[in-house]
Design a protein around this motif. Structure first.
Motif, PDB file in Angstrom:
ATOM      1  N   ARG A  61       0.837  -1.218   0.000  1.00  0.00           N
ATOM      2  CA  ARG A  61       0.000   0.000   0.000  1.00  0.00           C
ATOM      3  C   ARG A  61       0.860   1.252   0.000  1.00  0.00           C
ATOM      4  O   ARG A  61       0.547   2.232  -0.670  1.00  0.00           O
ATOM      5  CB  ARG A  61      -0.913   0.010   1.229  1.00  0.00           C
ATOM      6  N   SER A  62       1.936   1.228   0.764  1.00  0.00           N
ATOM      7  CA  SER A  62       2.825   2.381   0.847  1.00  0.00           C
ATOM      8  C   SER A  62       3.466   2.687  -0.501  1.00  0.00           C
ATOM      9  O   SER A  62       3.522   3.848  -0.931  1.00  0.00           O
ATOM     10  CB  SER A  62       3.896   2.114   1.909  1.00  0.00           C
ATOM     11  N   LEU A  63       3.944   1.659  -1.175  1.00  0.00           N
ATOM     12  CA  LEU A  63       4.559   1.847  -2.494  1.00  0.00           C
ATOM     13  C   LEU A  63       3.544   2.363  -3.511  1.00  0.00           C
ATOM     14  O   LEU A  63       3.832   3.288  -4.281  1.00  0.00           O
ATOM     15  CB  LEU A  63       5.166   0.528  -2.990  1.00  0.00           C
ATOM     16  N   VAL A  64       2.343   1.779  -3.505  1.00  0.00           N
ATOM     17  CA  VAL A  64       1.305   2.188  -4.461  1.00  0.00           C
ATOM     18  C   VAL A  64       0.864   3.624  -4.199  1.00  0.00           C
ATOM     19  O   VAL A  64       0.780   4.435  -5.118  1.00  0.00           O
ATOM     20  CB  VAL A  64       0.100   1.216  -4.412  1.00  0.00           C
ATOM     21  N   SER A  65       0.597   3.962  -2.932  1.00  0.00           N
ATOM     22  CA  SER A  65       0.125   5.317  -2.657  1.00  0.00           C
ATOM     23  C   SER A  65       1.216   6.351  -2.897  1.00  0.00           C
ATOM     24  O   SER A  65       0.945   7.462  -3.351  1.00  0.00           O
ATOM     25  CB  SER A  65      -0.434   5.432  -1.233  1.00  0.00           C
ATOM     26  N   GLY A  66       2.470   5.982  -2.658  1.00  0.00           N
ATOM     27  CA  GLY A  66       3.580   6.889  -2.946  1.00  0.00           C
ATOM     28  C   GLY A  66       3.722   7.168  -4.430  1.00  0.00           C
ATOM     29  O   GLY A  66       3.869   8.317  -4.856  1.00  0.00           O
ATOM     30  N   ALA A  67       3.648   6.122  -5.229  1.00  0.00           N
ATOM     31  CA  ALA A  67       3.747   6.275  -6.688  1.00  0.00           C
ATOM     32  C   ALA A  67       2.553   7.054  -7.223  1.00  0.00           C
ATOM     33  O   ALA A  67       2.698   7.908  -8.101  1.00  0.00           O
ATOM     34  CB  ALA A  67       3.832   4.909  -7.360  1.00  0.00           C
ATOM     35  N   ALA A  68       1.371   6.777  -6.702  1.00  0.00           N
ATOM     36  CA  ALA A  68       0.161   7.477  -7.150  1.00  0.00           C
ATOM     37  C   ALA A  68       0.217   8.949  -6.738  1.00  0.00           C
ATOM     38  O   ALA A  68      -0.191   9.831  -7.489  1.00  0.00           O
ATOM     39  CB  ALA A  68      -1.083   6.815  -6.570  1.00  0.00           C
ATOM     40  N   GLY A  69       0.740   9.215  -5.569  1.00  0.00           N
ATOM     41  CA  GLY A  69       0.840  10.584  -5.067  1.00  0.00           C
ATOM     42  C   GLY A  69       1.707  11.471  -5.934  1.00  0.00           C
ATOM     43  O   GLY A  69       1.453  12.672  -6.057  1.00  0.00           O
ATOM     44  N   ARG A  70       2.702  10.883  -6.561  1.00  0.00           N
ATOM     45  CA  ARG A  70       3.563  11.663  -7.458  1.00  0.00           C
ATOM     46  C   ARG A  70       2.783  12.200  -8.652  1.00  0.00           C
ATOM     47  O   ARG A  70       3.161  13.198  -9.238  1.00  0.00           O
ATOM     48  CB  ARG A  70       4.727  10.808  -7.961  1.00  0.00           C
ATOM     49  N   ASN A  71       1.706  11.495  -9.011  1.00  0.00           N
ATOM     50  CA  ASN A  71       0.853  11.922 -10.124  1.00  0.00           C
ATOM     51  C   ASN A  71      -0.452  12.532  -9.632  1.00  0.00           C
ATOM     52  O   ASN A  71      -1.439  12.576 -10.354  1.00  0.00           O
ATOM     53  CB  ASN A  71       0.557  10.734 -11.043  1.00  0.00           C
ATOM     54  N   LYS A  72      -0.447  12.964  -8.374  1.00  0.00           N
ATOM     55  CA  LYS A  72      -1.610  13.595  -7.750  1.00  0.00           C
ATOM     56  C   LYS A  72      -2.865  12.729  -7.840  1.00  0.00           C
ATOM     57  O   LYS A  72      -3.959  13.210  -8.103  1.00  0.00           O
ATOM     58  CB  LYS A  72      -1.863  14.970  -8.377  1.00  0.00           C
ATOM     59  N   GLN A  73      -2.689  11.417  -7.624  1.00  0.00           N
ATOM     60  CA  GLN A  73      -3.804  10.481  -7.608  1.00  0.00           C
ATOM     61  C   GLN A  73      -3.870   9.822  -6.233  1.00  0.00           C
ATOM     62  O   GLN A  73      -2.885   9.792  -5.504  1.00  0.00           O
ATOM     63  CB  GLN A  73      -3.621   9.380  -8.660  1.00  0.00           C
ATOM     64  N   ARG A  74      -5.055   9.307  -5.903  1.00  0.00           N
ATOM     65  CA  ARG A  74      -5.216   8.531  -4.670  1.00  0.00           C
ATOM     66  C   ARG A  74      -5.599   7.116  -5.069  1.00  0.00           C
ATOM     67  O   ARG A  74      -6.664   6.898  -5.635  1.00  0.00           O
ATOM     68  CB  ARG A  74      -6.286   9.151  -3.779  1.00  0.00           C
ATOM     69  N   ILE A  75      -4.732   6.179  -4.777  1.00  0.00           N
ATOM     70  CA  ILE A  75      -4.990   4.778  -5.103  1.00  0.00           C
ATOM     71  C   ILE A  75      -4.662   3.944  -3.866  1.00  0.00           C
ATOM     72  O   ILE A  75      -3.593   4.083  -3.281  1.00  0.00           O
ATOM     73  CB  ILE A  75      -4.128   4.302  -6.293  1.00  0.00           C
ATOM     74  N   SER A  76      -5.601   3.089  -3.468  1.00  0.00           N
ATOM     75  CA  SER A  76      -5.366   2.205  -2.332  1.00  0.00           C
ATOM     76  C   SER A  76      -5.470   0.752  -2.785  1.00  0.00           C
ATOM     77  O   SER A  76      -5.906   0.464  -3.892  1.00  0.00           O
ATOM     78  CB  SER A  76      -6.344   2.506  -1.199  1.00  0.00           C
ATOM     79  N   VAL A  77      -5.070  -0.155  -1.898  1.00  0.00           N
ATOM     80  CA  VAL A  77      -5.077  -1.582  -2.219  1.00  0.00           C
ATOM     81  C   VAL A  77      -5.866  -2.321  -1.128  1.00  0.00           C
ATOM     82  O   VAL A  77      -5.603  -2.129   0.064  1.00  0.00           O
ATOM     83  CB  VAL A  77      -3.639  -2.162  -2.285  1.00  0.00           C
ATOM     84  N   ASP A  78      -6.828  -3.152  -1.539  1.00  0.00           N
ATOM     85  CA  ASP A  78      -7.611  -3.969  -0.606  1.00  0.00           C
ATOM     86  C   ASP A  78      -7.446  -5.432  -0.980  1.00  0.00           C
ATOM     87  O   ASP A  78      -7.420  -5.778  -2.160  1.00  0.00           O
ATOM     88  CB  ASP A  78      -9.104  -3.629  -0.673  1.00  0.00           C
ATOM     89  N   VAL A  79      -7.383  -6.290   0.054  1.00  0.00           N
ATOM     90  CA  VAL A  79      -7.342  -7.736  -0.172  1.00  0.00           C
ATOM     91  C   VAL A  79      -8.708  -8.288   0.196  1.00  0.00           C
ATOM     92  O   VAL A  79      -9.174  -8.117   1.326  1.00  0.00           O
ATOM     93  CB  VAL A  79      -6.243  -8.414   0.677  1.00  0.00           C
ATOM     94  N   LEU A  80      -9.374  -8.928  -0.759  1.00  0.00           N
ATOM     95  CA  LEU A  80     -10.690  -9.512  -0.533  1.00  0.00           C
ATOM     96  C   LEU A  80     -10.565 -11.029  -0.497  1.00  0.00           C
ATOM     97  O   LEU A  80      -9.723 -11.603  -1.156  1.00  0.00           O
ATOM     98  CB  LEU A  80     -11.645  -9.117  -1.665  1.00  0.00           C
TER      99      LEU A  80
END
Length: 81
Positions: A61-80
């Motif tokens: 989640r940290s890696l994804v949100s960090g990468a998304a933040g660089r492009n001014k996006q909010r992306i999270s990860v959920d495990v179902l």
């Protein structure tokens, strides 16, 4: 474009962690607060993705949100399950 890259990243990492990579499904849902990358897998593989005390999923989640933040996006990860 960033979303597809991050989806591929999550899929690659998750498939490397689990015992049944062929059963991993990655879907993305758009919500008001941003996108959510959802990971579905076998019940016995959920623990391998989450890790002890949630350390592995928190790292993903940290890696994804960090990468998304660089492009001014909010992306999270959920495990179902």
């Amino acid at each position: 474009d960033t979303l597809k890259d991050l989806e591929s990243f999550v899929e690659y990492v998750v498939k490397a962690l689990v015992d049944y990579p062929e059963d991993v499904q990655i879907t993305t849902v758009q919500r008001e607060e941003g996108a959510v990358i959802q990971v579905r897998c076998r019940k016995e593989d959920v623990g391998k993705i989450v890790g002890k005390r949630g350390k592995i999923i928190m790292s993903i989640r940290s890696l994804v949100s960090g990468a998304a933040g660089r492009n001014k996006q909010r992306i999270s990860v959920d495990v179902l399950d």
